[in-house]
Design an enzyme around this catalytic site. Structure first.
Site, mmCIF file in Angstrom:
data_model
loop_
_atom_site.group_PDB
_atom_site.id
_atom_site.type_symbol
_atom_site.label_atom_id
_atom_site.label_comp_id
_atom_site.label_asym_id
_atom_site.label_seq_id
_atom_site.Cartn_x
_atom_site.Cartn_y
_atom_site.Cartn_z
ATOM 1 N N TYR A 1 29.935 -53.638 43.317
ATOM 2 C CA TYR A 1 30.476 -52.342 43.739
ATOM 3 C C TYR A 1 31.898 -52.400 44.295
ATOM 4 O O TYR A 1 32.465 -51.372 44.645
ATOM 5 C CB TYR A 1 29.541 -51.711 44.788
ATOM 6 C CG TYR A 1 28.158 -51.428 44.231
ATOM 7 C CD1 TYR A 1 27.974 -50.392 43.312
ATOM 8 C CD2 TYR A 1 27.062 -52.198 44.590
ATOM 9 C CE1 TYR A 1 26.719 -50.138 42.778
ATOM 10 C CE2 TYR A 1 25.801 -51.950 44.067
ATOM 11 C CZ TYR A 1 25.631 -50.918 43.158
ATOM 12 O OH TYR A 1 24.396 -50.667 42.634
ATOM 13 N N PRO B 1 22.117 -42.628 48.551
ATOM 14 C CA PRO B 1 21.731 -43.736 49.422
ATOM 15 C C PRO B 1 22.518 -45.023 49.194
ATOM 16 O O PRO B 1 22.866 -45.358 48.063
ATOM 17 C CB PRO B 1 20.250 -43.955 49.080
ATOM 18 C CG PRO B 1 20.032 -43.277 47.779
ATOM 19 C CD PRO B 1 21.013 -42.147 47.720
ATOM 20 N N ASN B 2 22.751 -45.702 50.289
ATOM 21 C CA ASN B 2 23.417 -47.021 50.347
ATOM 22 C C ASN B 2 24.928 -46.962 50.107
ATOM 23 O O ASN B 2 25.610 -47.970 50.266
ATOM 24 C CB ASN B 2 22.769 -48.039 49.388
ATOM 25 C CG ASN B 2 21.300 -48.251 49.710
ATOM 26 O OD1 ASN B 2 20.973 -48.550 50.856
ATOM 27 N ND2 ASN B 2 20.427 -48.052 48.742
ATOM 28 N N ARG C 1 23.254 -51.947 32.819
ATOM 29 C CA ARG C 1 22.643 -52.684 33.923
ATOM 30 C C ARG C 1 21.125 -52.879 33.695
ATOM 31 O O ARG C 1 20.659 -52.828 32.560
ATOM 32 C CB ARG C 1 22.970 -51.961 35.242
ATOM 33 C CG ARG C 1 24.499 -51.945 35.482
ATOM 34 C CD ARG C 1 24.868 -51.407 36.825
ATOM 35 N NE ARG C 1 24.280 -52.199 37.904
ATOM 36 C CZ ARG C 1 24.235 -51.789 39.183
ATOM 37 N NH1 ARG C 1 24.742 -50.611 39.515
ATOM 38 N NH2 ARG C 1 23.683 -52.553 40.101
ATOM 39 N N GLU D 1 27.337 -35.502 37.419
ATOM 40 C CA GLU D 1 26.772 -36.749 37.959
ATOM 41 C C GLU D 1 27.749 -37.893 37.699
ATOM 42 O O GLU D 1 28.267 -38.022 36.582
ATOM 43 C CB GLU D 1 25.437 -37.035 37.265
ATOM 44 C CG GLU D 1 24.787 -38.328 37.716
ATOM 45 C CD GLU D 1 23.468 -38.581 36.993
ATOM 46 O OE1 GLU D 1 22.607 -37.668 36.960
ATOM 47 O OE2 GLU D 1 23.308 -39.687 36.445
ATOM 48 N N HIS E 1 28.763 -42.240 38.510
ATOM 49 C CA HIS E 1 28.359 -43.569 38.973
ATOM 50 C C HIS E 1 29.562 -44.492 38.946
ATOM 51 O O HIS E 1 30.369 -44.421 38.007
ATOM 52 C CB HIS E 1 27.269 -44.142 38.056
ATOM 53 C CG HIS E 1 26.056 -43.275 38.016
ATOM 54 N ND1 HIS E 1 25.117 -43.293 39.014
ATOM 55 C CD2 HIS E 1 25.662 -42.323 37.136
ATOM 56 C CE1 HIS E 1 24.180 -42.392 38.732
ATOM 57 N NE2 HIS E 1 24.488 -41.784 37.609
ATOM 58 N N ALA F 1 20.534 -44.670 43.675
ATOM 59 C CA ALA F 1 19.222 -45.058 43.133
ATOM 60 C C ALA F 1 18.335 -43.853 42.824
ATOM 61 O O ALA F 1 17.466 -43.922 41.937
ATOM 62 C CB ALA F 1 18.522 -45.999 44.102
ATOM 63 N N ARG G 1 28.539 -54.088 50.722
ATOM 64 C CA ARG G 1 27.281 -54.298 49.988
ATOM 65 C C ARG G 1 27.565 -54.800 48.566
ATOM 66 O O ARG G 1 28.352 -54.180 47.842
ATOM 67 C CB ARG G 1 26.569 -52.938 49.915
ATOM 68 C CG ARG G 1 25.520 -52.793 48.864
ATOM 69 C CD ARG G 1 25.372 -51.313 48.460
ATOM 70 N NE ARG G 1 24.278 -51.129 47.527
ATOM 71 C CZ ARG G 1 24.227 -50.137 46.644
ATOM 72 N NH1 ARG G 1 25.183 -49.239 46.568
ATOM 73 N NH2 ARG G 1 23.193 -50.025 45.840
ATOM 74 N N ASN H 1 26.964 -38.490 43.266
ATOM 75 C CA ASN H 1 26.511 -39.825 42.884
ATOM 76 C C ASN H 1 25.138 -39.990 43.529
ATOM 77 O O ASN H 1 25.050 -40.309 44.714
ATOM 78 C CB ASN H 1 27.484 -40.894 43.395
ATOM 79 C CG ASN H 1 27.042 -42.291 42.999
ATOM 80 O OD1 ASN H 1 25.910 -42.480 42.546
ATOM 81 N ND2 ASN H 1 27.923 -43.265 43.178
#
Ligand code: SME
Length: 287
Positions: free
Chosen positions: A23, A10-11, A107, A98, A100, A77, A18, A74
């Site tokens: 990012y 998502p996103n 973070r 996985e 990121h 969230a 964004r 990825n």
């Protein structure tokens, strides 16, 4: 030809606009085309998918089992709370890595936890778009470990096993310009077999060179720039970076995997991780 599905959660469709201070300004399309070109020499076919919907991501993970040889995901969230995505990854036999863009361990507290990383073959964070490329390399490494296991399943002798390991690793990674194995012989390391240009260092005292340091310190060593490391013993003027991984039989170091690249800074934690798995396979089968 091997196939990899790259799944963005998502996103990530908003990348480039964004929260650019976190990012970056690169779009998702640009990241996808970067992965295609960075990984071109591996001869892998990529499919790309993005969804903001948990169920669609789960369906895509399920369909990976029959359609591709590996997945780089990825989960964005969803990483931090989707047990359903975790279960989908655990349910398929296809290996999943996985990734990121950012280092989630640095973070907010709620982003430090991944509920899916432990059912993946590796987790790579904090390298921006290179996290995806390193994810692809982690899958190539995973395939190499499996091939080494399969091709040596019928208890080979030590010599045959070491030759098979060097051949498979060298063939799997174009960035590995010199791939070899040294064995411990008293207080020195003796070159057993290799692929690449002949090395003048066929016998290295333990404690000398990067090779000797890895045995003395009992740990893997990554050297991003060999010319900046005073321990380095030159094998070729073309070498720019090196990784050395000790091989254990029980508690004793019996040798090491040594790899040189003509490219600077190409060895990272994911190379170390699967090379340590290769070293463990050698240790298990050692007679
Ligand atoms: N560079 C190694 C010597 C071996 S060659 O790379 C094959 C070292 O510094 O120990």
């Amino acid at each position: 030809m091997k196939k990899i599905d790259i799944i963005h959660g998502p996103n990530l469709n908003l990348l480039g606009s964004r929260e650019t201070e976190i990012y970056g300004t690169e779009s998702l399309e640009s990241i996808n085309s970067y992965v295609n070109s960075a990984a071109e020499e591996y001869g892998i076919a990529f499919d790309f998918f993005q969804s903001n919907h948990e169920g669609q991501i789960i369906d895509r993970i399920h369909s990976a089992e029959n359609n591709v040889d590996g997945v780089v995901i990825n989960p964005a969230a969803f990483t931090h709370y989707s047990i359903a995505i975790r279960d989908a990854i655990a349910a398929i036999k296809t290996p999943v890595v996985e990734v990121h863009l950012t280092d989630i361990s640095q973070r907010e507290a709620f982003r430090k936890i991944s509920v899916s990383a432990d059912v993946c073959v590796d987790q790579i964070c904090g390298f921006g778009k290179n996290s995806y490329f390193f994810g692809v390399e982690a899958l190539v490494g995973h395939w190499a470990v499996n091939r080494i296991r399969t091709e040596n399943s019928s208890t080979p002798d030590n010599d045959k096993l070491l030759r098979s390991v060097v051949e498979i690793l060298h063939e799997s990674f174009p960035k590995y310009d010199w791939t070899g194995i040294y064995l411990v012989d008293g207080d020195a390391l003796v070159l057993h077999n290799f692929q690449g240009a002949p090395s003048p260092h066929t016998r290295i005292p333990i404690g000398q060179g990067i090779c000797g340091a890895a045995v003395a310190e009992e740990e893997s060593i990554i050297v991003p720039d060999v010319n900046a490391d005073p321990r380095y013993l030159a094998c070729s003027i073309e070498t720019k970076s090196e990784i050395v991984v000790p091989i254990y039989s029980g508690k004793n170091i019996i040798g090491e995997i040594d790899i040189d690249s003509h490219r600077p800074d190409v060895f990272h934690k994911h190379d170390q991780k699967f090379l340590e798995q290769v070293a463990a396979v050698i240790g298990e089968k050692w007679k």
